[in-house]
Scaffold this motif. Structure first.
Motif, PDB file in Angstrom:
ATOM      1  N   SER A  79      29.566  28.836 -29.107  1.00  6.19           N
ATOM      2  CA  SER A  79      28.534  27.907 -29.559  1.00  6.19           C
ATOM      3  C   SER A  79      28.012  28.294 -30.932  1.00  6.19           C
ATOM      4  CB  SER A  79      27.384  27.848 -28.546  1.00  6.19           C
ATOM      5  OG  SER A  79      26.777  29.103 -28.412  1.00  6.19           O
ATOM      6  N   SER A  80      27.616  27.256 -31.685  1.00  4.75           N
ATOM      7  CA  SER A  80      27.104  27.450 -33.022  1.00  4.75           C
ATOM      8  C   SER A  80      26.167  26.298 -33.359  1.00  4.75           C
ATOM      9  CB  SER A  80      28.262  27.497 -34.030  1.00  4.75           C
ATOM     10  OG  SER A  80      27.788  27.393 -35.352  1.00  4.75           O
ATOM     11  N   ILE A  81      25.351  26.476 -34.391  1.00  5.69           N
ATOM     12  CA  ILE A  81      24.485  25.384 -34.841  1.00  5.69           C
ATOM     13  C   ILE A  81      25.038  24.757 -36.110  1.00  5.69           C
ATOM     14  CG2 ILE A  81      22.184  24.768 -35.677  1.00  5.69           C
ATOM     15  CD1 ILE A  81      21.009  26.798 -33.808  1.00  5.69           C
ATOM     16  N   THR A 122      32.240  34.853 -17.529  1.00  9.29           N
ATOM     17  CA  THR A 122      32.155  34.040 -18.744  1.00  9.29           C
ATOM     18  C   THR A 122      31.960  34.913 -19.969  1.00  9.29           C
ATOM     19  OG1 THR A 122      31.190  32.162 -17.552  1.00  9.29           O
ATOM     20  CG2 THR A 122      30.880  32.216 -19.936  1.00  9.29           C
ATOM     21  N   ALA A 123      32.814  34.727 -20.964  1.00  5.60           N
ATOM     22  CA  ALA A 123      32.670  35.415 -22.243  1.00  5.60           C
ATOM     23  C   ALA A 123      31.922  34.477 -23.186  1.00  5.60           C
ATOM     24  CB  ALA A 123      34.037  35.765 -22.817  1.00  5.60           C
ATOM     25  N   LYS A 124      30.721  34.886 -23.613  1.00  6.49           N
ATOM     26  CA  LYS A 124      29.881  34.050 -24.464  1.00  6.49           C
ATOM     27  C   LYS A 124      29.919  34.566 -25.906  1.00  6.49           C
ATOM     28  CE  LYS A 124      26.035  32.351 -23.008  1.00  6.49           C
ATOM     29  NZ  LYS A 124      26.472  30.947 -22.815  1.00  6.49           N
ATOM     30  N   ILE A 125      30.203  33.651 -26.811  1.00  6.79           N
ATOM     31  CA  ILE A 125      30.230  33.963 -28.244  1.00  6.79           C
ATOM     32  C   ILE A 125      29.345  32.942 -28.941  1.00  6.79           C
ATOM     33  CG2 ILE A 125      31.663  34.167 -30.302  1.00  6.79           C
ATOM     34  CD1 ILE A 125      34.051  34.662 -28.401  1.00  6.79           C
ATOM     35  N   ARG A 130      19.058  30.503 -31.283  1.00 11.95           N
ATOM     36  CA  ARG A 130      19.010  29.299 -30.474  1.00 11.95           C
ATOM     37  C   ARG A 130      17.737  28.494 -30.700  1.00 11.95           C
ATOM     38  NH1 ARG A 130      23.387  26.899 -28.192  1.00 11.95           N
ATOM     39  NH2 ARG A 130      24.712  28.424 -27.193  1.00 11.95           N
ATOM     40  N   ASN A 131      16.656  29.185 -31.089  1.00 11.74           N
ATOM     41  CA  ASN A 131      15.385  28.490 -31.275  1.00 11.74           C
ATOM     42  C   ASN A 131      15.376  27.839 -32.644  1.00 11.74           C
ATOM     43  OD1 ASN A 131      12.771  27.639 -31.530  1.00 11.74           O
ATOM     44  ND2 ASN A 131      11.884  29.493 -30.653  1.00 11.74           N
ATOM     45  N   ILE A 132      15.716  26.548 -32.722  1.00  4.20           N
ATOM     46  CA  ILE A 132      15.854  25.906 -34.016  1.00  4.20           C
ATOM     47  C   ILE A 132      14.529  25.712 -34.721  1.00  4.20           C
ATOM     48  CG2 ILE A 132      17.987  24.711 -33.399  1.00  4.20           C
ATOM     49  CD1 ILE A 132      16.419  22.210 -32.893  1.00  4.20           C
ATOM     50  N   SER A 160      28.671  22.666 -30.781  1.00  4.80           N
ATOM     51  CA  SER A 160      28.156  22.779 -32.138  1.00  4.80           C
ATOM     52  C   SER A 160      27.127  21.677 -32.351  1.00  4.80           C
ATOM     53  CB  SER A 160      29.283  22.659 -33.166  1.00  4.80           C
ATOM     54  OG  SER A 160      28.767  22.720 -34.486  1.00  4.80           O
ATOM     55  N   VAL A 161      26.226  21.894 -33.307  1.00  7.60           N
ATOM     56  CA  VAL A 161      25.226  20.878 -33.616  1.00  7.60           C
ATOM     57  C   VAL A 161      25.570  20.145 -34.904  1.00  7.60           C
ATOM     58  CG1 VAL A 161      22.793  20.447 -34.156  1.00  7.60           C
ATOM     59  CG2 VAL A 161      23.401  22.050 -32.354  1.00  7.60           C
TER      60      VAL A 161
END
Length: 301
Positions: A79-81, A122-125, A130-132, A160-161
């Motif tokens: 995940s990414s922003i 689960t491998a989280k990357i 996260r707090n935009i 992604s955002v």
């Protein structure tokens, strides 16, 4: 005598398009709200500033590398922003992540960082806070490159955002992709599970994709193109503003339903036609074992 004034007639097509446009507006509002609440609710709450005065610092260079063992992992969650996300196979023994690029950050706000961890199976990357509410940047060309061992063949999730997503050739279980604003590129994919793609603003450009379970690709604003597509269950492609182009193998059997409000529908596949107009086609190819449903409001098929 007084003649009663008639109300203007509304055709089925214009009424249908009006409903679709109304749905588009609601989807955009809900998507923006959902993205805001989703990422804010998962934030760490460590705001460095609570004011709204913005002052940009100089450009900052990022170059972080981390890795995770692939043993026992059934899902890789990336995940990414704002960073563009790229996922490919490579000659590696572990899952590797490289976060790099430049960004001009707002003074007093958190600095983006690469985080990797294994939770259960689960491998989280993920990168960027996260707090935009506590994260601001002016310029950004940040990138997150993830390389998977060739031995990995389970599930993959990418979110992604505002950055694009590039997923190379992949053989595995199920793939789930969500992006609010950005282009999606998919390589050839052979999945034992399903493919689910949901975009708000961005086109979808895919290679040859086969999924044993369902295959769904939707975007609100953007074109959709698959070099070839197939699922034994069902295939569903949809966009509000954009064209759709897809190829299906000649030996495949499926029932097709394709419709466009303001664009034409053309088909080169031999189909037993049930109903057909310039904007809609319903028919069956081969034994009709699977189904292909395509919809667009503004665009050709």
């Amino acid at each position: 005598y007084n003649k009663a004034r008639r109300a203007p007639r509304t055709t089925k097509g214009s009424a249908y398009m009006t409903r679709k446009l109304a749905i588009l507006v609601m989807v955009l509002v809900l998507a923006a709200t959902s993205a805001f609440l989703y990422y804010y609710s998962r934030g760490d709450g460590n705001d460095a500033s609570s004011g709204f005065g913005l002052s940009f610092g100089g450009r900052r260079t990022f170059d972080e590398r981390k890795s995770l063992a692939v043993t026992g992992v059934d899902l890789i969650d990336v995940s990414s922003i704002t960073a563009q996300v790229t996922v490919n196979y490579g000659d590696v023994e572990e899952i590797t992540a490289h976060f790099w690029g430049e960004a001009s950050l707002v003074s007093g706000f958190p600095v983006p960082a690469l985080s990797v961890e294994v939770i259960g199976r689960t491998a989280k990357i993920e990168v960027e806070p996260r707090n935009i509410l506590g994260f601001r940047m002016g310029f950004s060309n940040l990138k997150l490159d993830v390389v998977l061992p060739y031995s990995y063949s389970s599930d993959l999730k990418v979110e992604s955002v505002s950055g694009g997503i590039v997923l190379g050739d992949f053989t595995g279980g199920s793939v789930d992709i969500d992006d609010v604003s950005g282009r999606l590129e998919l390589g050839d994919m052979d999945l034992s599970g399903s493919l689910s793609v949901n975009l708000i603003s961005g086109s979808i450009d895919a290679g040859r994709v086969t999924a044993a379970d369902s295959l769904s690709a939707k975007t609100v604003s953007g074109a959709i193109e698959f070099e070839e597509i197939w699922s034994e269950a069902y295939m569903k492609l949809g966009t509000v503003s954009g064209s759709v182009k897809v190829a299906v193998g000649q030996d495949r059997g499926f029932r097709v339903s394709a419709s466009s409000v303001s664009g034409g529908v053309t088909c080169d596949v031999p189909v037993r036609i049930e109903s057909s107009t310039s904007k809609r086609l319903v028919g069956t190819a081969g034994d009709g074992g699977s189904s292909l449903d395509i919809e667009t409001v503004s665009g050709s098929i």
